[in-house]
Scaffold this motif. Sequence first.
Motif, PDB file in Angstrom:
ATOM      1  N   GLU A 130      69.841  21.036  68.362  1.00 32.31           N
ATOM      2  CA  GLU A 130      69.729  22.155  67.764  1.00 32.31           C
ATOM      3  C   GLU A 130      68.610  22.355  66.891  1.00 32.31           C
ATOM      4  O   GLU A 130      68.295  23.540  66.042  1.00 32.31           O
ATOM      5  CB  GLU A 130      70.860  22.022  66.687  1.00 32.31           C
ATOM      6  N   TYR A 131      67.286  21.536  66.984  1.00 32.51           N
ATOM      7  CA  TYR A 131      66.326  21.663  66.102  1.00 32.51           C
ATOM      8  C   TYR A 131      64.972  21.095  66.929  1.00 32.51           C
ATOM      9  O   TYR A 131      65.403  20.340  68.016  1.00 32.51           O
ATOM     10  CB  TYR A 131      66.388  21.023  64.833  1.00 32.51           C
ATOM     11  N   ARG A 132      63.899  21.586  66.595  1.00 34.99           N
ATOM     12  CA  ARG A 132      62.562  21.011  67.441  1.00 34.99           C
ATOM     13  C   ARG A 132      62.053  20.131  66.237  1.00 34.99           C
ATOM     14  O   ARG A 132      61.938  20.357  65.024  1.00 34.99           O
ATOM     15  CB  ARG A 132      61.824  21.977  67.619  1.00 34.99           C
ATOM     16  N   LEU A 133      61.347  18.932  66.732  1.00 36.88           N
ATOM     17  CA  LEU A 133      60.781  17.939  65.785  1.00 36.88           C
ATOM     18  C   LEU A 133      59.306  18.056  65.888  1.00 36.88           C
ATOM     19  O   LEU A 133      58.867  18.470  66.969  1.00 36.88           O
ATOM     20  CB  LEU A 133      61.359  16.564  66.436  1.00 36.88           C
ATOM     21  N   LEU A 134      58.922  17.861  64.827  1.00 37.28           N
ATOM     22  CA  LEU A 134      57.342  17.650  64.404  1.00 37.28           C
ATOM     23  C   LEU A 134      57.173  16.285  63.925  1.00 37.28           C
ATOM     24  O   LEU A 134      57.395  16.044  62.667  1.00 37.28           O
ATOM     25  CB  LEU A 134      56.930  18.789  63.521  1.00 37.28           C
ATOM     26  N   GLU A 135      56.971  15.209  64.925  1.00 34.23           N
ATOM     27  CA  GLU A 135      57.015  13.963  64.252  1.00 34.23           C
ATOM     28  C   GLU A 135      55.887  13.530  63.477  1.00 34.23           C
ATOM     29  O   GLU A 135      54.614  14.087  63.508  1.00 34.23           O
ATOM     30  CB  GLU A 135      56.799  12.943  65.830  1.00 34.23           C
ATOM     31  N   GLY A 136      56.060  12.918  62.265  1.00 32.82           N
ATOM     32  CA  GLY A 136      55.207  12.526  61.405  1.00 32.82           C
ATOM     33  C   GLY A 136      55.601  11.212  60.812  1.00 32.82           C
ATOM     34  O   GLY A 136      56.288  10.602  61.221  1.00 32.82           O
ATOM     35  N   ALA A 137      54.963  10.571  59.994  1.00 39.27           N
ATOM     36  CA  ALA A 137      55.142   9.252  59.385  1.00 39.27           C
ATOM     37  C   ALA A 137      54.467   9.057  57.932  1.00 39.27           C
ATOM     38  O   ALA A 137      53.851   9.780  57.585  1.00 39.27           O
ATOM     39  CB  ALA A 137      54.306   8.197  60.341  1.00 39.27           C
ATOM     40  N   ASN A 138      55.149   8.209  57.263  1.00 39.88           N
ATOM     41  CA  ASN A 138      54.331   7.878  55.880  1.00 39.88           C
ATOM     42  C   ASN A 138      53.398   6.807  55.956  1.00 39.88           C
ATOM     43  O   ASN A 138      53.248   6.344  57.037  1.00 39.88           O
ATOM     44  CB  ASN A 138      55.663   7.315  54.868  1.00 39.88           C
ATOM     45  N   LEU A 139      53.038   6.129  55.092  1.00 38.31           N
ATOM     46  CA  LEU A 139      51.848   5.368  54.844  1.00 38.31           C
ATOM     47  C   LEU A 139      52.054   3.977  55.556  1.00 38.31           C
ATOM     48  O   LEU A 139      51.452   3.380  56.285  1.00 38.31           O
ATOM     49  CB  LEU A 139      51.493   5.012  53.496  1.00 38.31           C
ATOM     50  N   ALA A 140      53.660   3.487  55.561  1.00 41.64           N
ATOM     51  CA  ALA A 140      54.015   2.573  56.417  1.00 41.64           C
ATOM     52  C   ALA A 140      54.320   2.640  57.868  1.00 41.64           C
ATOM     53  O   ALA A 140      54.836   1.669  58.412  1.00 41.64           O
ATOM     54  CB  ALA A 140      55.341   1.803  55.673  1.00 41.64           C
ATOM     55  N   GLU A 164      56.671   4.693  59.048  1.00 41.92           N
ATOM     56  CA  GLU A 164      58.185   5.155  58.976  1.00 41.92           C
ATOM     57  C   GLU A 164      58.145   6.433  59.464  1.00 41.92           C
ATOM     58  O   GLU A 164      57.476   7.284  58.814  1.00 41.92           O
ATOM     59  CB  GLU A 164      59.044   4.802  57.733  1.00 41.92           C
ATOM     60  N   PRO A 165      59.105   7.002  60.435  1.00 44.35           N
ATOM     61  CA  PRO A 165      59.172   8.544  60.660  1.00 44.35           C
ATOM     62  C   PRO A 165      59.432   9.305  59.455  1.00 44.35           C
ATOM     63  O   PRO A 165      60.301   9.110  58.506  1.00 44.35           O
ATOM     64  CB  PRO A 165      60.172   8.479  61.669  1.00 44.35           C
ATOM     65  N   ARG A 166      58.653  10.508  59.331  1.00 43.27           N
ATOM     66  CA  ARG A 166      58.881  11.467  58.603  1.00 43.27           C
ATOM     67  C   ARG A 166      58.711  12.605  58.918  1.00 43.27           C
ATOM     68  O   ARG A 166      57.520  13.138  59.176  1.00 43.27           O
ATOM     69  CB  ARG A 166      57.997  11.265  57.049  1.00 43.27           C
ATOM     70  N   ASP A 167      59.693  13.251  59.816  1.00 44.80           N
ATOM     71  CA  ASP A 167      59.359  14.269  60.763  1.00 44.80           C
ATOM     72  C   ASP A 167      59.719  15.582  60.330  1.00 44.80           C
ATOM     73  O   ASP A 167      60.676  15.798  59.151  1.00 44.80           O
ATOM     74  CB  ASP A 167      60.342  13.958  61.830  1.00 44.80           C
ATOM     75  N   GLY A 168      59.376  16.651  60.542  1.00 44.38           N
ATOM     76  CA  GLY A 168      59.462  18.127  60.471  1.00 44.38           C
ATOM     77  C   GLY A 168      60.594  18.420  61.392  1.00 44.38           C
ATOM     78  O   GLY A 168      60.620  18.036  62.476  1.00 44.38           O
ATOM     79  N   VAL A 169      61.642  19.202  60.850  1.00 44.52           N
ATOM     80  CA  VAL A 169      62.502  19.778  61.516  1.00 44.52           C
ATOM     81  C   VAL A 169      62.578  21.380  61.567  1.00 44.52           C
ATOM     82  O   VAL A 169      62.819  21.953  60.373  1.00 44.52           O
ATOM     83  CB  VAL A 169      64.163  19.204  61.037  1.00 44.52           C
ATOM     84  N   VAL A 170      62.480  21.897  62.726  1.00 41.78           N
ATOM     85  CA  VAL A 170      62.083  23.245  62.788  1.00 41.78           C
ATOM     86  C   VAL A 170      63.332  23.915  63.531  1.00 41.78           C
ATOM     87  O   VAL A 170      63.783  23.434  64.450  1.00 41.78           O
ATOM     88  CB  VAL A 170      60.853  23.681  63.731  1.00 41.78           C
ATOM     89  N   LEU A 171      63.833  24.753  62.774  1.00 44.94           N
ATOM     90  CA  LEU A 171      65.232  25.703  62.997  1.00 44.94           C
ATOM     91  C   LEU A 171      64.860  27.051  63.418  1.00 44.94           C
ATOM     92  O   LEU A 171      64.366  27.741  62.457  1.00 44.94           O
ATOM     93  CB  LEU A 171      66.282  25.496  62.019  1.00 44.94           C
ATOM     94  N   THR A 172      65.393  27.347  64.523  1.00 49.09           N
ATOM     95  CA  THR A 172      64.975  28.901  64.833  1.00 49.09           C
ATOM     96  C   THR A 172      66.409  29.491  65.334  1.00 49.09           C
ATOM     97  O   THR A 172      66.821  29.443  66.390  1.00 49.09           O
ATOM     98  CB  THR A 172      64.045  29.095  66.104  1.00 49.09           C
ATOM     99  N   ASP A 173      66.908  30.147  64.483  1.00 52.14           N
ATOM    100  CA  ASP A 173      68.093  31.089  64.514  1.00 52.14           C
ATOM    101  C   ASP A 173      69.152  30.105  65.024  1.00 52.14           C
ATOM    102  O   ASP A 173      69.832  30.509  66.172  1.00 52.14           O
ATOM    103  CB  ASP A 173      67.874  32.315  65.634  1.00 52.14           C
TER     104      ASP A 173
END
Length: 356
Positions: A159-169, A171-180
Amino acid sequence: MTTDHLRTPAAVLARHPGDALDKPAAAARALWDALTTADALPPPDTDPHALVALVREAGHHGCPAPLAETLLVAGPLLARAGLAVPDGPLTFARGPLDVRFANVDTASRVGPPGAAGTDDAVHVSGTLSRVPWARAAQAVVVLTEGPGGPVLLALEPDEYRLLEGANLAGEPRDGVVLTDTAVPADRVRRVPEAVLAEAEWRAGLARAALIAGAARRCVELTVAHTAARSQFGRPLSHFQAVKQEEAKLIEEAALVGAAVEAAATALGDPGGAAFAAQAAAAQASASVGEITRIAHQLHGAIGFTELSPLRLATTRLWSWRDEDGNEQAWFARIGRHVVESGTGRLWPLVTGTPAA
């Protein structure tokens, strides 16, 4: 599950160290499958004290999965809202989103048009930033503002699109994009304002428990290093200056552990859980700087190398310290909590005793 029954999950966590983050989603699935196979995942009615103890173990081993988010934040909030709790790994996010009822109650005359729905089904748009382990979660539990007040909803991966990201270690810290995105009524609940505050302190306690575990890891690695490393013909641990720094390191780690232990004990007390969790989060964040300084100072340059196990612990500590609020933010929350509790409540809050 009690704290006496942590040997099995701790053994599983030890076999899945947190250095396998080149493929974090696969690492998380492998760990979760191993915990499930070993029957080491606690059931929903587990003593909260045992859940905190397990999250501390996750922090100690650098667990490559959202165990803290699942056990201490997302799962309990879903259960409180009366929503089904999935069996797999979960994560949690807060933030402003555009939320509209899917089935608007056109007959309602309360509030502006669209402020009421015939059921709880909604359409959601917007972006949630830096969601922990979103790419590995079976569901993202979101707390946001709806047309008629706060709503809690569970999003499934398709139900969402991921924008993958990470913290200093790493570990995944991802963007969650919701479009209607259409979220059905059986995964949405309107919740009272009190749930907003609970979500906040639960997230802080989850981070504090992870920090307590990683702090213990720093102590273990540092004590072992100074005992094994020799300089001027004797082990580093025999030098008075090193002993003093080690004592400070152990003291700071003990402070965090004691604060988290007190918060875990207070989870059974609705009146004291929030304050104890805020205090644990503040102490954990405040102690990270001294813990990491001493550990790296006593390790020397070797502690910063890519393959050093110390780096795996300290980069997590630096990351976790600032997630869900640093110490200044938590001290401010504690101050507001004390003021809002009213005259005469400070001493009972600090000591955990009944108000006079």
